[in-house]
Design an enzyme around this catalytic site. Sequence first.
Site, PDB file in Angstrom:
ATOM      1  N   LYS A   1     -20.725  16.777  14.388  1.00 26.73           N
ATOM      2  CA  LYS A   1     -20.124  15.587  14.945  1.00 26.73           C
ATOM      3  C   LYS A   1     -20.207  14.416  13.970  1.00 26.73           C
ATOM      4  O   LYS A   1     -19.562  13.381  14.155  1.00 26.73           O
ATOM      5  CB  LYS A   1     -20.880  15.183  16.232  1.00 26.73           C
ATOM      6  CG  LYS A   1     -20.934  16.264  17.267  1.00 26.73           C
ATOM      7  CD  LYS A   1     -21.916  15.866  18.380  1.00 26.73           C
ATOM      8  CE  LYS A   1     -22.419  17.091  19.101  1.00 26.73           C
ATOM      9  NZ  LYS A   1     -23.596  16.787  19.918  1.00 26.73           N
TER      10      LYS A   1
ATOM     11  N   GLU B   1     -16.933  15.194   5.376  1.00 25.47           N
ATOM     12  CA  GLU B   1     -18.340  15.299   5.769  1.00 25.47           C
ATOM     13  C   GLU B   1     -18.988  13.925   5.869  1.00 25.47           C
ATOM     14  O   GLU B   1     -18.536  12.969   5.232  1.00 25.47           O
ATOM     15  CB  GLU B   1     -19.113  16.127   4.725  1.00 25.47           C
ATOM     16  CG  GLU B   1     -19.483  17.521   5.183  1.00 25.47           C
ATOM     17  CD  GLU B   1     -20.563  17.563   6.268  1.00 25.47           C
ATOM     18  OE1 GLU B   1     -20.665  16.637   7.106  1.00 25.47           O
ATOM     19  OE2 GLU B   1     -21.304  18.543   6.291  1.00 25.47           O
ATOM     20  N   ASP B   2     -20.037  13.847   6.668  1.00 25.18           N
ATOM     21  CA  ASP B   2     -20.788  12.598   6.758  1.00 25.18           C
ATOM     22  C   ASP B   2     -21.699  12.412   5.547  1.00 25.18           C
ATOM     23  O   ASP B   2     -21.742  11.356   4.939  1.00 25.18           O
ATOM     24  CB  ASP B   2     -21.603  12.540   8.068  1.00 25.18           C
ATOM     25  CG  ASP B   2     -22.461  13.785   8.302  1.00 25.18           C
ATOM     26  OD1 ASP B   2     -22.390  14.761   7.517  1.00 25.18           O
ATOM     27  OD2 ASP B   2     -23.208  13.801   9.302  1.00 25.18           O
TER      28      ASP B   2
ATOM     29  N   ASP C   1     -26.363  16.780   1.333  1.00 23.32           N
ATOM     30  CA  ASP C   1     -27.801  16.707   1.103  1.00 23.32           C
ATOM     31  C   ASP C   1     -28.179  17.863   0.164  1.00 23.32           C
ATOM     32  O   ASP C   1     -28.063  17.744  -1.046  1.00 23.32           O
ATOM     33  CB  ASP C   1     -28.454  16.815   2.483  1.00 23.32           C
ATOM     34  CG  ASP C   1     -29.938  16.612   2.472  1.00 23.32           C
ATOM     35  OD1 ASP C   1     -30.427  15.865   1.617  1.00 23.32           O
ATOM     36  OD2 ASP C   1     -30.629  17.201   3.320  1.00 23.32           O
TER      37      ASP C   1
ATOM     38  N   PHE D   1     -33.938   9.317   5.077  1.00 19.92           N
ATOM     39  CA  PHE D   1     -33.215   9.785   6.253  1.00 19.92           C
ATOM     40  C   PHE D   1     -32.457   8.616   6.871  1.00 19.92           C
ATOM     41  O   PHE D   1     -33.048   7.601   7.225  1.00 19.92           O
ATOM     42  CB  PHE D   1     -34.176  10.404   7.274  1.00 19.92           C
ATOM     43  CG  PHE D   1     -33.444  11.109   8.373  1.00 19.92           C
ATOM     44  CD1 PHE D   1     -32.940  12.379   8.169  1.00 19.92           C
ATOM     45  CD2 PHE D   1     -33.232  10.486   9.596  1.00 19.92           C
ATOM     46  CE1 PHE D   1     -32.238  13.039   9.176  1.00 19.92           C
ATOM     47  CE2 PHE D   1     -32.531  11.128  10.610  1.00 19.92           C
ATOM     48  CZ  PHE D   1     -32.038  12.403  10.398  1.00 19.92           C
ATOM     49  N   VAL D   2     -31.157   8.770   6.985  1.00 19.02           N
ATOM     50  CA  VAL D   2     -30.334   7.655   7.471  1.00 19.02           C
ATOM     51  C   VAL D   2     -29.610   8.004   8.772  1.00 19.02           C
ATOM     52  O   VAL D   2     -29.380   9.179   9.067  1.00 19.02           O
ATOM     53  CB  VAL D   2     -29.295   7.215   6.412  1.00 19.02           C
ATOM     54  CG1 VAL D   2     -29.986   6.641   5.190  1.00 19.02           C
ATOM     55  CG2 VAL D   2     -28.373   8.368   6.016  1.00 19.02           C
TER      56      VAL D   2
ATOM     57  N   ASP E   1     -26.757  11.031  13.121  1.00 17.50           N
ATOM     58  CA  ASP E   1     -27.684  10.921  14.242  1.00 17.50           C
ATOM     59  C   ASP E   1     -29.125  11.181  13.843  1.00 17.50           C
ATOM     60  O   ASP E   1     -29.420  11.779  12.815  1.00 17.50           O
ATOM     61  CB  ASP E   1     -27.329  11.953  15.321  1.00 17.50           C
ATOM     62  CG  ASP E   1     -27.714  13.367  14.903  1.00 17.50           C
ATOM     63  OD1 ASP E   1     -27.334  13.773  13.784  1.00 17.50           O
ATOM     64  OD2 ASP E   1     -28.404  14.057  15.669  1.00 17.50           O
TER      65      ASP E   1
HETATM   66  P1  5GP Z   1     -26.815  20.130   3.669  1.00 16.79           P
HETATM   67  O1  5GP Z   1     -26.028  19.402   2.599  1.00 16.79           O
HETATM   68  O2  5GP Z   1     -28.278  20.052   3.413  1.00 16.79           O
HETATM   69  O3  5GP Z   1     -26.369  21.529   3.901  1.00 16.79           O
HETATM   70  O4  5GP Z   1     -26.671  19.471   5.068  1.00 16.79           O
HETATM   71  C1  5GP Z   1     -25.964  18.384   5.329  1.00 16.79           C
HETATM   72  C2  5GP Z   1     -26.116  18.046   6.786  1.00 16.79           C
HETATM   73  O5  5GP Z   1     -27.473  17.720   7.108  1.00 16.79           O
HETATM   74  C3  5GP Z   1     -25.314  16.807   7.072  1.00 16.79           C
HETATM   75  O6  5GP Z   1     -23.995  17.118   7.418  1.00 16.79           O
HETATM   76  C4  5GP Z   1     -26.107  16.154   8.173  1.00 16.79           C
HETATM   77  O7  5GP Z   1     -25.709  16.683   9.417  1.00 16.79           O
HETATM   78  C5  5GP Z   1     -27.539  16.543   7.892  1.00 16.79           C
HETATM   79  N1  5GP Z   1     -28.259  15.476   7.134  1.00 16.79           N
HETATM   80  C6  5GP Z   1     -28.666  15.504   5.849  1.00 16.79           C
HETATM   81  N2  5GP Z   1     -29.269  14.352   5.495  1.00 16.79           N
HETATM   82  C7  5GP Z   1     -29.231  13.551   6.588  1.00 16.79           C
HETATM   83  C8  5GP Z   1     -29.677  12.206   6.848  1.00 16.79           C
HETATM   84  O8  5GP Z   1     -30.234  11.470   6.029  1.00 16.79           O
HETATM   85  N3  5GP Z   1     -29.440  11.742   8.111  1.00 16.79           N
HETATM   86  C9  5GP Z   1     -28.830  12.470   9.068  1.00 16.79           C
HETATM   87  N4  5GP Z   1     -28.660  11.908  10.250  1.00 16.79           N
HETATM   88  N5  5GP Z   1     -28.383  13.743   8.859  1.00 16.79           N
HETATM   89  C10 5GP Z   1     -28.590  14.276   7.632  1.00 16.79           C
HETATM   90 MG    MG Z   2     -27.435  15.693  12.776  1.00 16.11          MG
HETATM   91 MG    MG Z   3     -22.453  16.873   8.638  1.00 15.47          MG
END
Ligand code: 5GP
Ligand code: MG
Ligand code: MG
Length: 186
Positions: free
Chosen positions: A42, A98-99, A102, A151-152, A158
């Site tokens: 989401k 994407e939001d 990470d 962590f944001v 969320d």
């Molecule tokens: P990755 O790149 O590790 O596979 O995962 C990315 C996902 O982890 C993002 O789409 C998000 O949902 C979650 N995520 C990673 N860092 C953060 C953060 O700082 N805050 C929040 N709320 N979600 C995060």
């Molecule tokens: Mg989340």
């Molecule tokens: Mg995401």
Amino acid sequence: MKNIIKEILLTEDQITARIKELGRMITEDYKGKNLMLVGILKGAVIFMAELAKNIDMPVLMDFMAVSSYGKSSTSTGIVRIVKDLDCSVEDKDILIVEDIIDTGLTLSYLTDNLKKRRAKSVKIVTLLDKPERRKTEVPVDYIGFKIPDEFVVGYGLDYAEQYRNLPYVAALKEGVYSSKTDNVVF
Ligand code: 5GP
Ligand code: MG
Ligand code: MG
């Protein structure tokens, strides 16, 4: 809600100005192409809505929801599709929205998955990037902001399903959340 916020990292004005720029670049780059935005639910919803308004050409919009397999999945990168696309991606120019990126594991999986379905091209736009945490190389074509390893929440992101509606991006106070993102099931 202000009492849970440690620091506002990006104001609403900064975010909307940057999204306007991204929209202009995307409009330019996708001229004459069959652009389909694929938002990852989401977290990307608010970013996707604002971005779409700033793309000056016809676009298709669809969404996917993914979840990681259990807690260890943040390091294994195995992703489960919880909600799939309604539209076919075949012969379309896909831009995954994407939001935040990470470790990169989610996007690495999704890019491969959409390429296998014979999308014409697959690129990525992310509002936020935490480059320090990357575990796998994934080419990110458009980045809103690079942020430090914190962590944001806000602007779609969320903590325990809360704070997505904050109009800015903020770091949470210690105590509300204790720094190790690996211990949280997103
Ligand atoms: P990755 O790149 O590790 O596979 O995962 C990315 C996902 O982890 C993002 O789409 C998000 O949902 C979650 N995520 C990673 N860092 C953060 C953060 O700082 N805050 C929040 N709320 N979600 C995060
Ligand atoms: Mg989340
Ligand atoms: Mg995401």
